[in-house]
Scaffold this active site. Sequence first.
Site, PDB file in Angstrom:
ATOM      1  N   ASP A   1       0.675  -1.465   0.335  1.00 38.53           N
ATOM      2  CA  ASP A   1      -0.367  -0.417  -0.060  1.00 38.53           C
ATOM      3  C   ASP A   1       1.114   1.459   0.219  1.00 38.53           C
ATOM      4  OD1 ASP A   1      -2.713   1.847   0.314  1.00 38.53           O
ATOM      5  OD2 ASP A   1      -3.066   0.298   1.903  1.00 38.53           O
TER       6      ASP A   1
ATOM      7  N   ASP B   1     -10.475   1.941  -3.157  1.00 37.04           N
ATOM      8  CA  ASP B   1     -11.533   2.536  -1.491  1.00 37.04           C
ATOM      9  C   ASP B   1     -12.778   2.864  -1.381  1.00 37.04           C
ATOM     10  OD1 ASP B   1      -9.099   1.248  -0.451  1.00 37.04           O
ATOM     11  OD2 ASP B   1      -8.800   3.560   0.226  1.00 37.04           O
TER      12      ASP B   1
END
Length: 729
Positions: free
Chosen positions: A467, A547
């Site tokens: 990430d 997301d």
Amino acid sequence: MRLVILLAAFAVSVSAQITYQAERHLITFQTASSTMVLGVNERHELQTLYWGAPVPGTIDFGEAHSTPDRSSFDPSQTRTREEFPGWGGARYYEPAVKITRADGDRDVVLKVRAMNITPTAAKIGLEDKDGVAVDLLYRIWPELGIIEKHSVIRNAGKQNINVESAQSGVWYMPPGDNYRLTYVSGRWAAEDQISREPVHPGAKVLESRRGNTSHNANPWFMIDDSHATEETGRVWFGALAWSGNWRLSIEQTPYNQVRVTGGFNTFDFAYTLLPGMSLETPAFYGGYSGQGFGEASRMLHRLEREEILPGGVKSRLRPVLYNSWEATTFHVDEPGQKALAAKAASLGVELFVMDDGWFGKRNNDHAGLGDWFVNKAKFPNDLQPLIGEVNRLGMDFGLWVEPEMVNPDSDLYRAHPDWVLNFPNRPRSELRNQLVLNLALPDVRDFILDALDRLATTYNIKYFKWDMNRSFSEPGWDSASPVVGLKMPGTPDDQKKVWVEYVRNYYDILQKLRAKHPKLEIESCSGGGARIDLGVLKYVDEVWTSDNTEAFDRLRIQEGFSYAYAPKIMSSWVTDVPNMNGRSTPLQYRFLVAMQGALGIGANLNKWADADFTVAKSMVALDKQIRPTVQTGNLYRLMSPRDGDVTANEYVAQDGKQAVLFAFRHSQEYDLPAPTIYLEGLDSRATYTVTYLGDRTEQHTGAYLMHNGLDLNLKGDYASTVVVLNRDH
Ligand code: DGJ
């Protein structure tokens, strides 16, 4: 001029390869679906003569000639389609390279000096004076219809040169003033929103200045002649393989040259080349589709599946994944994760990924990044018991990491405050309470590689989710020197190499990690979809799309994603409702949206009712049956979520034996029936057994399915269905 030409023995068919015709100084790139012709003109410049639909013969193109001056304001150089123009002479459009020499000379006029042509690769050497040289490197994939170009800028002279623009290459459409540009823009949790607009005189820039690929734009383009649809019409397309600051400049010149220049972003760019040094630009892939946007996307998907992704055609289908993030956020511990793992396994999940929160003092986003050691308060017995249990349940184990980042509240930062990007004595923006490590520093690169290698060696980890939760800011690098890693005094411009060296080290770590752990798989994530491009796809197996996991929003995000990127790599989770926008959609709808890519589940299974498990089990089982078609088949976007009340996508297996149709209704109004859905890509004369959800079957010919279509009887808001079509023998 002395031109050095090397030609390799041509063993492959002349219909699809790179050839050189010496008498006319023409280089022809033939693929199954496109032709590109370059020529050397009377000034020895490399000129683009044609790029578009296949022109198979050799009789059509004569020698390249520059276009004459028209006025003192319109010199020849502004009207001649140079394949790789330097900024020099009387040139005013976007250059492919711009430099300043130590002695102040900034003029670059590139002439062809050498060629090395083989059937599938070409190297064309251009030179200015004093050893300023550019090698243009080409490759073709004849069957895939793809041409790749990029450049290497070399300092073969005696004085330093500072490179201020380094582009991979330029693509020219046939001259015209009626083109449209298709691209995506967006923001966090709203990536990949499609725009389509006329190409106007002037320039339009798509770019990232953030250090990574970015949520705001993505490095690909499609240009059509204003008549293309999903399945018809002329579409030229290109995609840049770079995960750092990139730039595409789409220009229509006053003489209707339509050109796309792409490469490193020129913003805050400088790269000093001492004598003997060179700078390699990212690969820029291009293709032409005579069958609309859909075929252009399918060509890119195939390129990715077969040539870009690790393992290529041999790479495995993506497993069904569970991810803990939305269920437990930072509150991970051994009993909690074991409980989720047991429930995930009961659904048929194959890969269990523990997300953020397992390391350092990571109880929230204020601390811990950089300390890649197991949090013993949460996992007193280390990670082995959890991983053992996950494996016992028949699943692989994956772990979240964010290696480029550091919280000021971390042991790493306390030990190495000098490792972060910053301008000394200036404020540093903390975003999500974190700073960016300067990955261009060899020490940082080694630290990250060691940390990940140690984790992959110590534990039975099969998958990292890598990430990156913020962009660069204040990207100072005060120890920068002209040769990275050597202690040499640098100039302020040397600091700007950070944009390039950071990304190179990121790739280097991924490559080394995979080489050392050949079974390890990696997901690219950057706060959702801010690091998705053909550069990172060489090193990762799937990407985190967004997301935003709200299923209705996802339909549009996934549509934009699918323009350039293959369904196989598109990680999609089923999560709980109400989700973003406060919206609640049925569980089946959420599953069918997610099953159009690499299916994942990110819900809090502790809160699920028995009925949810029943739906989920049958959906996971169905996914496993149809995923070869979805992940490796040809995608037809039948109905766009941007256009109306129904979204429909169809996937047709490469061997044509199966097709899968997904359909979604957004909101029924005025009691109107849903529109008929016309399938694509079937064999008109074959018969298909059509299986609806619930196992009702019918038989129809391909002709009927494509021309009469199917009425799927979608009623009400957020109705959804999937239909599987198997071709009869
Ligand atoms: C951002 C990612 O996109 C999420 O999926 C999750 O991993 C969080 N970071 C964790 O901090």
